[in-house]
Design a protein around this motif. Structure first.
Motif, PDB file in Angstrom:
ATOM      1  N   ALA A  26      19.948   3.527   5.622  1.00 47.27           N
ATOM      2  CA  ALA A  26      20.240   2.243   4.977  1.00 47.27           C
ATOM      3  C   ALA A  26      20.672   2.479   3.542  1.00 47.27           C
ATOM      4  N   THR A  27      19.981   3.363   2.861  1.00 45.28           N
ATOM      5  CA  THR A  27      20.358   3.763   1.510  1.00 45.28           C
ATOM      6  C   THR A  27      19.401   4.844   1.045  1.00 45.28           C
ATOM      7  N   SER A  28      19.856   5.690   0.135  1.00 42.72           N
ATOM      8  CA  SER A  28      18.995   6.723  -0.424  1.00 42.72           C
ATOM      9  C   SER A  28      18.488   6.263  -1.778  1.00 42.72           C
ATOM     10  N   THR A  29      17.180   6.175  -1.905  1.00 43.85           N
ATOM     11  CA  THR A  29      16.586   5.659  -3.145  1.00 43.85           C
ATOM     12  C   THR A  29      15.987   6.761  -4.013  1.00 43.85           C
ATOM     13  N   ALA A  30      16.228   8.016  -3.651  1.00 45.65           N
ATOM     14  CA  ALA A  30      15.577   9.116  -4.358  1.00 45.65           C
ATOM     15  C   ALA A  30      15.922   9.141  -5.846  1.00 45.65           C
ATOM     16  N   THR A  31      17.156   8.794  -6.185  1.00 46.70           N
ATOM     17  CA  THR A  31      17.583   8.894  -7.581  1.00 46.70           C
ATOM     18  C   THR A  31      16.876   7.892  -8.487  1.00 46.70           C
ATOM     19  N   GLY A 185      14.705 -10.072 -11.974  1.00 48.55           N
ATOM     20  CA  GLY A 185      15.242  -9.324 -10.842  1.00 48.55           C
ATOM     21  C   GLY A 185      14.746  -7.891 -10.821  1.00 48.55           C
ATOM     22  N   GLY A 186      15.419  -7.072 -10.031  1.00 49.15           N
ATOM     23  CA  GLY A 186      15.109  -5.653  -9.982  1.00 49.15           C
ATOM     24  C   GLY A 186      13.715  -5.349  -9.458  1.00 49.15           C
ATOM     25  N   ALA A 187      13.260  -4.143  -9.762  1.00 48.99           N
ATOM     26  CA  ALA A 187      11.941  -3.692  -9.314  1.00 48.99           C
ATOM     27  C   ALA A 187      10.838  -4.549  -9.893  1.00 48.99           C
ATOM     28  N   GLN A 188      11.062  -5.096 -11.102  1.00 48.42           N
ATOM     29  CA  GLN A 188      10.036  -5.910 -11.742  1.00 48.42           C
ATOM     30  C   GLN A 188       9.789  -7.206 -10.962  1.00 48.42           C
ATOM     31  N   ALA A 189      10.841  -7.785 -10.397  1.00 47.01           N
ATOM     32  CA  ALA A 189      10.672  -8.992  -9.582  1.00 47.01           C
ATOM     33  C   ALA A 189       9.920  -8.679  -8.294  1.00 47.01           C
ATOM     34  N   THR A 215      15.752  -2.257  -3.431  1.00 47.11           N
ATOM     35  CA  THR A 215      15.435  -1.626  -2.149  1.00 47.11           C
ATOM     36  C   THR A 215      14.315  -0.617  -2.288  1.00 47.11           C
ATOM     37  N   ALA A 216      14.389   0.213  -3.328  1.00 52.23           N
ATOM     38  CA  ALA A 216      13.335   1.210  -3.552  1.00 52.23           C
ATOM     39  C   ALA A 216      11.994   0.535  -3.812  1.00 52.23           C
ATOM     40  N   ALA A 217      12.009  -0.556  -4.567  1.00 49.93           N
ATOM     41  CA  ALA A 217      10.767  -1.263  -4.866  1.00 49.93           C
ATOM     42  C   ALA A 217      10.195  -1.915  -3.613  1.00 49.93           C
ATOM     43  N   LYS A 218      11.051  -2.493  -2.779  1.00 48.49           N
ATOM     44  CA  LYS A 218      10.571  -3.089  -1.538  1.00 48.49           C
ATOM     45  C   LYS A 218       9.915  -2.037  -0.650  1.00 48.49           C
TER      46      LYS A 218
END
Length: 420
Positions: A26-31, A185-189, A215-218
């Motif tokens: 789905a996506t790579s969130t490693a970065t 928004g973002g990870a903070q949301a 996505t990474a935060a979810k």
């Protein structure tokens, strides 16, 4: 965009390309994972203070501005919309609402044996968070797609988060009756929704698309809070031997303008059609810089030798959006987020007004689930009831199975009721 045969001299090259596409997640969130972990941990620990700091840093929140949007601001945004856009939003909302109502499951009871009643009851989640991206384009349609199915499901508390929300996004929220909207928004949301702060209780599930940080935060909070699915770049596959070249090309370019990482694929056994689609795509993409970038990076036309090969390739790719020629094609479709049939069904209609949800599985997640639906906001709770007669009939079978597993307490809990 490249045209390539899956047979003959180019077979090996085509196989390599297909394997690379099929291996996508789905996506790579490693970065972004380290930064996301820090943001989530800060909001979880420091609450409103950290949330505001990150919102001011990343979301355009000004000092002293409320994170919670006043309902009067949403109403004013709605009142300021042109009549044509209001009408479009109302039509889309009605269709989305009607589709979600049709998806609603029902309570039911069956009697598998005399004196035994089993079934299910349907209950909504207590609270959900709907994330609406606010980056490259305003997405009021995502407000409709996420909040309306939750309303149909009966969710009592529906929270919307969107960074620096556009007027259209606020207007859509007013149309949907949203009263709790946060300009963050973002990870903070995601952290706020999952864990809550001093002023905001947590939700039960988070839904909606977002960028890499979202996505990474979810994924990170999914151990503590439900999520719908990871969101990756937009995907389109058109599998056609009969379609209109211009129509196919416009769909490919339309979806490609979402994101420079969009996957855009045309699959056919009709090589002349493939060549004409390629010609039309190149002409259309000249006027669309983002689509051109995407199509050059991840666009391909595969010419297959047999229809069965084209069908198998389509199912292997499990695309987010799929267009086919005829209703009969649905018989072979196994993996897709949403299917569009025939030359008069542009995929953009599904993005806005058709009714089926546009929050769809990417990265081959379509092998596992469909798009967002009313079911994402519901719990199916099973129920069972025995009379003495029913227990006498099925109880001995349960005792036999429990004893076979060595669970003597389970067997005794049944036996005690058989011989009071």
């Amino acid at each position: 965009m490249k045209l390539i045969r899956t047979f003959g001299k180019s077979a090996a090259e085509a196989t390599s390309m297909i394997e690379q596409i099929a291996a996508r997640g789905a996506t790579s969130t490693a970065t972004v994972a380290p930064a996301v972990k820090k943001i989530v941990a800060d909001v979880k620990r420091k609450g409103d203070k950290a949330l505001r700091a990150y919102a001011e840093q990343f979301d355009g929140l000004t000092p002293g501005q409320d994170i919670l949007v006043d309902p009067a601001e949403m109403e004013a945004a709605w009142n300021a919309l042109p009549k044509a856009l209001k009408a479009a939003m109302k039509e889309a909302a009605a269709n989305i609402h009607a589709f979600a109502e049709a998806q609603m499951p029902e309570d039911w009871i069956i009697e598998p044996a005399s004196g035994v009643r089993t079934g299910q009851i349907i209950r909504p989640l207590d609270a959900v968070g709907c994330y609406v991206p606010g980056g490259r384009y305003p997405l009021p349609s995502t407000v409709l797609m996420t909040t309306l199915p939750a309303q149909v499901a009966g969710v009592e508390r529906i929270v919307v988060c969107s960074p620096n929300p556009a007027q259209e996004t606020l207007a859509a929220a007013h149309l949907c009756g949203v009263t709790e909207f946060y300009r963050v928004g973002g990870a903070q949301a995601i952290a706020m929704l999952a864990y809550g702060t001093e002023s905001t209780p947590p939700v039960t599930r988070i839904v909606g698309p977002g960028n890499l940080y979202v996505t990474a935060a979810k994924q990170l909070v999914s151990q503590d809070c439900g999520i719908d699915m990871p969101a990756g770049p937009t995907e389109i596959v058109v599998t056609s031997d009969l379609g209109d070249p211009l129509g196919i090309a416009t769909d490919l370019v339309a979806q490609a303008e979402h994101d420079p990482e969009t996957l855009a694929i045309f699959i056919t056994t009709n090589e002349p059609l493939g060549k004409e689609v390629l010609k039309q795509v190149k002409l259309l993409a000249k006027k669309n810089k983002l689509a051109k970038q995407s199509l050059e990076a991840r666009g391909a036309i595969f010419v297959c030798e047999h229809p069965r090969e084209a069908q198998a390739l389509t199912n292997m790719l499990a695309p987010e959006h799929l267009t086919v020629d005829h209703p009969d094609d649905l018989q072979w479709v196994r993996n897709a987020g949403s299917v569009f049939i025939g030359p008069h069904s542009p995929q953009s209609m599904g993005d806005y007004v058709s009714g089926p949800n546009h929050v769809l599985p990417t990265g081959r997640t379509g092998r596992l689930r469909g798009g967002l639906s009313v079911m994402d906001f519901l719990k199916l709770i099973t129920v069972q009831q025995y009379t003495a007669k029913g227990l006498a009939k099925l109880g001995p079978h349960a005792i036999a199975l429990a004893e076979a597993e060595g669970l003597v307490g389970h067997a005794e809990s049944v036996r005690a009721r058989l011989n009071p």
